[in-house]
Each structure stands twice: as structure tokens, then as C-alpha cells.
Design a protein around this motif. Structure first.
Motif, PDB file in Angstrom:
ATOM      1  N   VAL A  21       0.863  -1.181   0.000  1.00 45.97           N
ATOM      2  CA  VAL A  21       0.000   0.000   0.000  1.00 45.97           C
ATOM      3  C   VAL A  21       0.901   1.232   0.000  1.00 45.97           C
ATOM      4  O   VAL A  21       1.699   1.425   0.931  1.00 45.97           O
ATOM      5  N   ASP A  22       0.799   2.017  -1.063  1.00 46.90           N
ATOM      6  CA  ASP A  22       1.625   3.222  -1.208  1.00 46.90           C
ATOM      7  C   ASP A  22       3.118   2.906  -1.057  1.00 46.90           C
ATOM      8  O   ASP A  22       3.872   3.631  -0.395  1.00 46.90           O
ATOM      9  N   GLY A  23       3.523   1.786  -1.635  1.00 50.40           N
ATOM     10  CA  GLY A  23       4.935   1.426  -1.659  1.00 50.40           C
ATOM     11  C   GLY A  23       5.445   0.706  -0.429  1.00 50.40           C
ATOM     12  O   GLY A  23       6.624   0.349  -0.365  1.00 50.40           O
ATOM     13  N   ARG A  24       4.599   0.475   0.579  1.00 52.75           N
ATOM     14  CA  ARG A  24       5.028  -0.208   1.796  1.00 52.75           C
ATOM     15  C   ARG A  24       4.336  -1.560   1.905  1.00 52.75           C
ATOM     16  O   ARG A  24       3.132  -1.677   1.674  1.00 52.75           O
ATOM     17  N   VAL A  25       5.093  -2.615   2.253  1.00 50.02           N
ATOM     18  CA  VAL A  25       4.514  -3.942   2.415  1.00 50.02           C
ATOM     19  C   VAL A  25       3.654  -3.962   3.667  1.00 50.02           C
ATOM     20  O   VAL A  25       4.132  -3.696   4.775  1.00 50.02           O
ATOM     21  N   GLU A  26       2.361  -4.272   3.501  1.00 55.97           N
ATOM     22  CA  GLU A  26       1.423  -4.295   4.611  1.00 55.97           C
ATOM     23  C   GLU A  26       1.092  -5.709   5.082  1.00 55.97           C
ATOM     24  O   GLU A  26       0.733  -5.911   6.241  1.00 55.97           O
ATOM     25  N   ASP A  27       1.178  -6.674   4.191  1.00 52.82           N
ATOM     26  CA  ASP A  27       0.862  -8.040   4.584  1.00 52.82           C
ATOM     27  C   ASP A  27       1.638  -9.003   3.705  1.00 52.82           C
ATOM     28  O   ASP A  27       2.070  -8.642   2.596  1.00 52.82           O
ATOM     29  N   LEU A  28       1.772 -10.232   4.206  1.00 50.69           N
ATOM     30  CA  LEU A  28       2.615 -11.209   3.529  1.00 50.69           C
ATOM     31  C   LEU A  28       2.116 -12.610   3.838  1.00 50.69           C
ATOM     32  O   LEU A  28       1.873 -12.932   5.005  1.00 50.69           O
ATOM     33  N   PHE A  29       1.950 -13.431   2.807  1.00 45.96           N
ATOM     34  CA  PHE A  29       1.617 -14.841   2.976  1.00 45.96           C
ATOM     35  C   PHE A  29       2.730 -15.672   2.362  1.00 45.96           C
ATOM     36  O   PHE A  29       3.185 -15.378   1.256  1.00 45.96           O
ATOM     37  N   LEU A  30       3.154 -16.715   3.071  1.00 47.27           N
ATOM     38  CA  LEU A  30       4.237 -17.567   2.592  1.00 47.27           C
ATOM     39  C   LEU A  30       3.882 -19.017   2.868  1.00 47.27           C
ATOM     40  O   LEU A  30       3.494 -19.371   3.986  1.00 47.27           O
TER      41      LEU A  30
END
Length: 340
Positions: A21-30
Motif C-alpha cells: 500500500v503506497d509502496g510499503r509492504v502491509e501483509d505477507l503470505f508464505l
């Protein structure tokens, strides 16, 4: 870069998805090698756990533990669903209250009733969604929750999603004949991204999307203990065997408000940091030195940040030593272990 981007890629040979969001990682699934939350088993009852109000079960992936069940006997088959990741050496946490969750709909066996997310405020929209639900839900004993993502979505897509989840639930919910078996695998990262990140976003699913959007650099940063905050402040996040320790520091700032500023910056970013790092369980925050009168402001900022977080977290309170305690659901594996 402004706006929302969903990057779908692979890291270390594992399927992965990142929300920016707006260039920043907000969430991550691995993806991991362990049973993913949402996996459904036909499990076999083995023995009760005295004093815990639960039972140990046998599944194809090892021992599982279910709480708050009565009237079960050894050898009986039970349909259960994985709720999170187990701590090392412990049984898989499961529940007998199985849910069939998709982008628009959640079908609930043995919990009848048609409900619409409270986040949808428009009464006309709610009535229209309930009409769709009444047309599609033709099975007794099944309930339905229409998620907030239904607002503004195509009605045919919503109806198809409900029908697909109902069909899946009908086939699986009563499948109690036979030995221990996996009845449904939990969703992988790419499907989770489609299911959970429902706001309008650009999708980049071409190879190398993580590198193009700087996600790989963020992953490297998440492997480090220290997190830089506004000004000279920082916080150190260290998972231990018993808990996750968070230490907030003012750095070289010696102004009277340095402690308050550092604590506010820390609690606002902490849920995102824990989410990306896959950390859960007991969390203890050692705040920077600040006056007791500032605690209410710090607590309000933390509660607001937790309210926006997708991972269930309980604010336990302040300790006599001035630490903040949280209890966070373990619905992800620690990133450090997943990438090694």
C-alpha cells in the motif's frame, strides 16, 4: 508508488504473496510445509486431555487437539478444521466448528441463519444481499455470512461463490465414515491473497514481481532484530521460546517527550511488524521511559492499530513493571523459520 499492489511470486521455492500500500509492504503470505489453517480432516478420537476439557485426535499429519467437545469416545470419527500453527512439539490446534470461507461468503454447518457483515451499512445493499442468499441457500442446517467484500461486487459472482461454498460444505461436513483423512487442504498464499485482500488493487503475478516491487529487500529487513522508527527511535523484536520480547528505545533523543514519541511510533507499527514476521503467542513490550499519565495515550494508539490488524490480538494490560502484555493468535509461522 501510490495505490495498492498485490505481488504474487515464489521465494526459496515457496509460493508467496505480498500486499503493498503506497509502496510499503502491509501483509505477507508464505507457503510452509506444515498443515495450513483452514485444512479440514476426518480425524479419529484417541484420548481425552484431563483438566483441559479437550481430546487428542489422530490425523494424517500427526496428533491434533480439539477443545470444548463432549460425548466423544475413542475410535470415533470427527470432522475438524485447523485453526493455526502448533508450537514445536505440540499437537495441531483444530476446532469442530468448521467454516467454509471464500472471497464473498462463509458457510457455517450446524449454525443456521443468514447474516451480512456489519461493515456494510447501506440498508438497500444489505436487503439485496439477503435476497441473493435466500435464493442460493437451499440446504437445511447450514448458515451463511456474507463478507464485507460483497459491497459493490457483481451479484452473479456473489451467488456463484455462495453456491460453491455450500456445495463444498455439503460434501465434506457429513463425511465421517472411514479412517483419518485430509478432506480439504487449506488455501495457499495466492488463493489467500484473492480471498482476503479484496480492495481494488493492481495484480502483478509475473515472475520476479517481488524483486520489482522491493519485497525481497523488505524480507531481508524482517530477518533483522531492530526496526527503525521516526526520528532516532527504534524497537527491537526478539522471539524467544516463551514469548516475543519488544524493546522500545529513544536512541539519541533526550527531549522531554522522547519516550512518548518513541512509544507511540512503536505501537502504531508493531502489529504490522508482527504480522509480516509471522509472530504470535505472548508478546511483552518494554516501553521507553515515560510518565504514567501517558499510558492512556499509548494504550489508545495501540488499540487503534490492533483494530486494523487482520490477526486476532488481545490487549491483556500493563504489568507492575510498566510492560504491556498482548496475546496474539498463532495463525502464521515465524518468517525466519519459513525461509530457512
Amino acid at each position: 508508488m501510490k495505490g495498492r499492489v498485490i505481488a504474487l511470486d515464489h521465494v526459496a521455492g515457496r509460493e508467496a504473496a505480498a500486499l503493498m500500500v503506497d509502496g510499503r509492504v502491509e501483509d505477507l503470505f508464505l507457503a510452509t510445509d506444515l498443515p495450513a489453517p483452514g485444512t479440514i480432516y476426518r480425524a479419529i478420537v484417541e484420548r481425552p486431555m484431563k483438566g483441559q476439557g479437550g481430546m487428542f485426535l489422530r490425523t494424517p499429519d500427526g496428533s491434533a487437539f480439539v477443545r470444548q467437545v463432549k460425548g466423544l469416545s475413542p475410535g470415533q470419527a470427527l470432522v475438524v478444521q485447523v485453526t493455526g500453527y502448533a508450537e514445536p512439539g505440540k499437537a495441531i490446534p483444530v476446532t469442530a466448528k468448521v467454516l467454509f470461507k471464500s472471497r464473498y461468503a462463509i458457510v457455517t454447518p450446524d449454525a443456521p441463519g443468514l447474516n451480512v457483515s456489519r461493515r456494510i451499512k447501506d440498508e438497500d445493499a444489505r436487503e439485496a444481499l439477503l435476497e441473493i442468499a435466500h435464493e442460493v441457500m437451499d440446504a437445511d442446517g447450514f448458515g451463511l455470512i456474507l463478507r464485507s467484500s460483497c459491497e459493490g461486487a457483481d451479484t452473479d459472482e456473489i451467488a456463484e461463490d455462495i453456491a460453491a461454498m455450500l456445495d463444498q460444505a455439503t460434501q465434506i461436513a457429513g463425511d465421517t465414515a472411514g479412517d483419518a483423512e485430509i478432506l480439504m487442504q487449506g488455501d495457499g498464499p495466492h488463493l489467500m491473497a484473492w480471498r482476503e485482500w479484496t480492495d481494488r488493487a493492481e495484480i502483478d503475478n509475473a515472475d520476479g514481481s517481488f524483486e520489482r516491487h522491493g519485497v525481497l529487500d523488505v524480507l531481508d529487513g524482517l530477518m533483522q532484530r531492530d526496526v527503525a522508527l521516526d526520528g532516532q527511535a527504534s524497537m527491537a523484536i526478539e522471539p524467544t521460546r516463551a514469548l516475543v520480547a519488544v524493546d522500545v528505545n529513544t536512541g539519541g533523543d533526550t527531549s522531554p517527550a522522547a519516550g512518548l514519541k518513541a512509544n507511540l511510533a512503536a505501537v502504531k507499527d508493531l502489529p504490522r511488524q508482527l504480522r509480516l514476521r509471522g509472530l504470535g503467542g505472548q508478546v511483552v513490550i518494554d516501553t521507553a521511559p515515560t510518565a504514567k499519565k501517558d499510558r492512556r495515550q499509548i494504550e489508545s494508539a495501540l488499540r487503534a492499530a490492533l483494530k486494523r490488524d487482520s490477526v486476532e490480538t488481545v490487549f491483556v494490560g500493563w504489568t507492575p513493571l510498566g510492560h504491556i502484555e498482548l496475546q496474539r493468535k498463532r495463525d502464521r509461522l515465524p518468517l525466519a523459520g519459513s525461509l530457512t
